[in-house]
Enzyme design. Structure first.
Site, PDB file in Angstrom:
ATOM      1  N   LYS A 186      14.188  -2.281  -2.382  1.00  0.00           N
ATOM      2  CA  LYS A 186      15.121  -1.853  -1.342  1.00  0.00           C
ATOM      3  C   LYS A 186      16.431  -2.673  -1.379  1.00  0.00           C
ATOM      4  O   LYS A 186      16.518  -3.678  -2.088  1.00  0.00           O
ATOM      5  CB  LYS A 186      14.449  -1.964   0.033  1.00  0.00           C
ATOM      6  CG  LYS A 186      13.265  -0.989   0.216  1.00  0.00           C
ATOM      7  CD  LYS A 186      13.666   0.471   0.051  1.00  0.00           C
ATOM      8  CE  LYS A 186      12.731   1.457   0.729  1.00  0.00           C
ATOM      9  NZ  LYS A 186      11.456   1.710   0.034  1.00  0.00           N
TER      10      LYS A 186
HETATM   11  C1  LIG Z   1      10.215   2.284   1.047  1.00  0.00           C
HETATM   12  C2  LIG Z   1      10.068   3.305   2.085  1.00  0.00           C
HETATM   13  C3  LIG Z   1       9.163   3.185   3.155  1.00  0.00           C
HETATM   14  C4  LIG Z   1       8.082   2.149   3.223  1.00  0.00           C
HETATM   15  O1  LIG Z   1       8.423   0.867   3.052  1.00  0.00           O
HETATM   16  P1  LIG Z   1       7.432  -0.218   2.410  1.00  0.00           P
HETATM   17  O2  LIG Z   1       8.112  -1.484   2.834  1.00  0.00           O
HETATM   18  O3  LIG Z   1       7.404  -0.029   0.940  1.00  0.00           O
HETATM   19  O4  LIG Z   1       6.107  -0.079   3.064  1.00  0.00           O
HETATM   20  C5  LIG Z   1       9.179   4.140   4.158  1.00  0.00           C
HETATM   21  N1  LIG Z   1      10.010   5.193   4.093  1.00  0.00           N
HETATM   22  C6  LIG Z   1      10.866   5.375   3.082  1.00  0.00           C
HETATM   23  C7  LIG Z   1      11.774   6.563   3.094  1.00  0.00           C
HETATM   24  C8  LIG Z   1      10.913   4.446   2.027  1.00  0.00           C
HETATM   25  O5  LIG Z   1      11.738   4.653   1.006  1.00  0.00           O
END
Ligand SMILES: *Cc1c(COP(=O)(O)O)cnc(C)c1O
Length: 401
Positions: A186
């Site tokens: 992210k």
């Molecule tokens: C990455 C992501 C999540 C979940 O996040 P994690 O930290 O990997 O559990 C939820 N929604 C979207 C759209 C994502 O891209």
């Protein structure tokens, strides 16, 4: 897209500080930690950054979704509307509470279509989880308006749009809750981690208690003597993640500006190709620049274009065939596969089907995604950029021929 590109000395110093104090837990150890609470500091810095009253750090974005929905009181039998173009985590969190995900079409923003949202609201609908996909805004003001008019709660999945905004207001601050992810790919990362933001003290308190076994977090009591208002779970973030988050958050402005510069250069080159159209970005200023998405007139042309991009070594994603982000590819959901022996949540205890999905339920999403190609944008692209721009020029010469 990824904060891991800028992991450096600042993160190292933050982590060393935690190890020197020797306190990994976000609560307690008041003497040993010498007044330093890194997760709490990260929460305060983050809520200040997005302009929300409260922030709660948790162990992942998926956990943040679940904790937020739990604090909103969502449970078995409730329907929660989300979209058919998102990461699986969005609907996993809904299912994990026993609630039923109902899928709404996306429109040319590649986020939730408010017109279809209106059509999907039913007697059991309790909440809406719109996703600010791929770094840019959903029609969040309209979605919140529709939700309010129908008595629905809104949790914004802002996992992919940290730092994004719409008309000067940060994404994640329009609904009852905003959720963010700091997983390892992210925009800012703590390895694993997530955040919930809200302006509602009651919701914050419930979320904070639920994420920590129900602890009431009474500062006048030792932790072991705290009571509980309800049954909770453990979705806590630890101090090393909080420390990392602080260092990464300080770099967010730089990350976004670099991504936007890189995205613009590629977009300018692509704009020279006739018949390409771009994803509708509602507010270019508030886009974080992590993805460049464009449409070809037909699926055949999109496939040809993708193949040419592969041949020219231009990084790209064709979400239509991606196993993790598009409704039609979620065979485990469509076929109701559960780890639980009884088949729950797809079947009830009597073996009767309680949730089922039709893979052709989202024709508009299909029409858009089958023609959409995505270029992921990085922070450091100096070495890559000339090759990408050159490749686009080559494709253009073949395209018009
Ligand atoms: C990455 C992501 C999540 C979940 O996040 P994690 O930290 O990997 O559990 C939820 N929604 C979207 C759209 C994502 O891209």
């Amino acid at each position: 897209m990824p904060g891991f590109e800028v992991l450096g000395e600042e993160e190292k110093q933050e982590i060393l500080g935690v190890l020197e104090r020797g306190v990994l837990f976000r609560y307690e150890f008041h003497n040993e930690r010498k007044g330093v609470y890194k997760v709490r500091e990260f929460e305060q810095a983050f809520s200040h950054y997005v302009g929300a009253k409260y922030a709660l750090a948790v162990s992942s974005g998926t956990a943040a979704l679940k904790v937020g929905l739990a604090a909103l009181g969502i449970g078995p039998g409730d329907e929660v509307l989300t979209q058919g173009f998102t990461f699986v985590a969005t609907w996993e969190a809904i299912l994990d509470l026993g609630a039923i995900p109902v899928f709404v079409e996306v429109d040319d923003t590649l986020c939730m279509d408010p017109q279809d949202l209106l059509k999907k609201i039913g007697p059991n609908t309790k909440a809406v989880v719109p996703v600010h996909m791929c770094g840019a805004q959903a029609r969040i003001d309209t979605i919140v308006e529709i939700a309010r008019a129908n008595g629905l709660k809104v949790l914004e999945d802002t996992a992919q749009a940290c730092g994004g905004s719409l008309k000067g207001k940060f994404l994640g601050t329009f609904g009852d809750f905003g959720e963010f992810s700091f997983d390892s790919v992210k925009t800012i990362t703590t390895g694993e981690g997530g955040m919930l933001v809200t302006d509602d003290k009651g919701l914050y308190t419930k979320a904070s208690q639920y994420h920590d076994h129900g602890h009431v977090h009474d500062p006048t009591l030792p932790r072991g003597l705290e009571g509980r208002n309800f049954v909770g779970f453990n979705y806590r973030m630890m101090e090393i993640q909080g420390a990392l988050g602080l260092a990464q958050l300080r770099k967010l402005g730089f990350i976004i500006s670099r991504q936007k510069e890189n995205k613009l250069m590629i977009k300018e080159e692509l704009s020279k190709i006739s018949s390409i159209t771009f994803r509708n970005i509602l507010d270019e200023g508030g886009d974080i620049g992590s993805f460049l998405i464009f449409f070809l007139p037909s699926q055949e042309e999109a496939k040809w274009f993708k193949k040419s991009m592969d041949e020219n070594k231009i990084p790209n994603v064709y979400w239509y065939e991606n196993l993790w982000h598009y409704y039609k590819r979620w065979e485990h959901l469509l076929e109701g596969k559960s780890v639980i022996t009884s088949g729950y949540p797809f079947k009830d205890s009597g073996g009767k089907t309680r949730i089922s999905y039709d893979e052709n339920a989202l024709p508009q999403t299909e029409h858009l995604l089958s023609r959409a190609i995505t270029i992921p944008i990085n922070i450091n692209m100096e070495k890559q950029l000339p090759g990408i721009l050159d490749g686009i020029r080559k494709i253009k010469s073949q395209w018009t021929a």
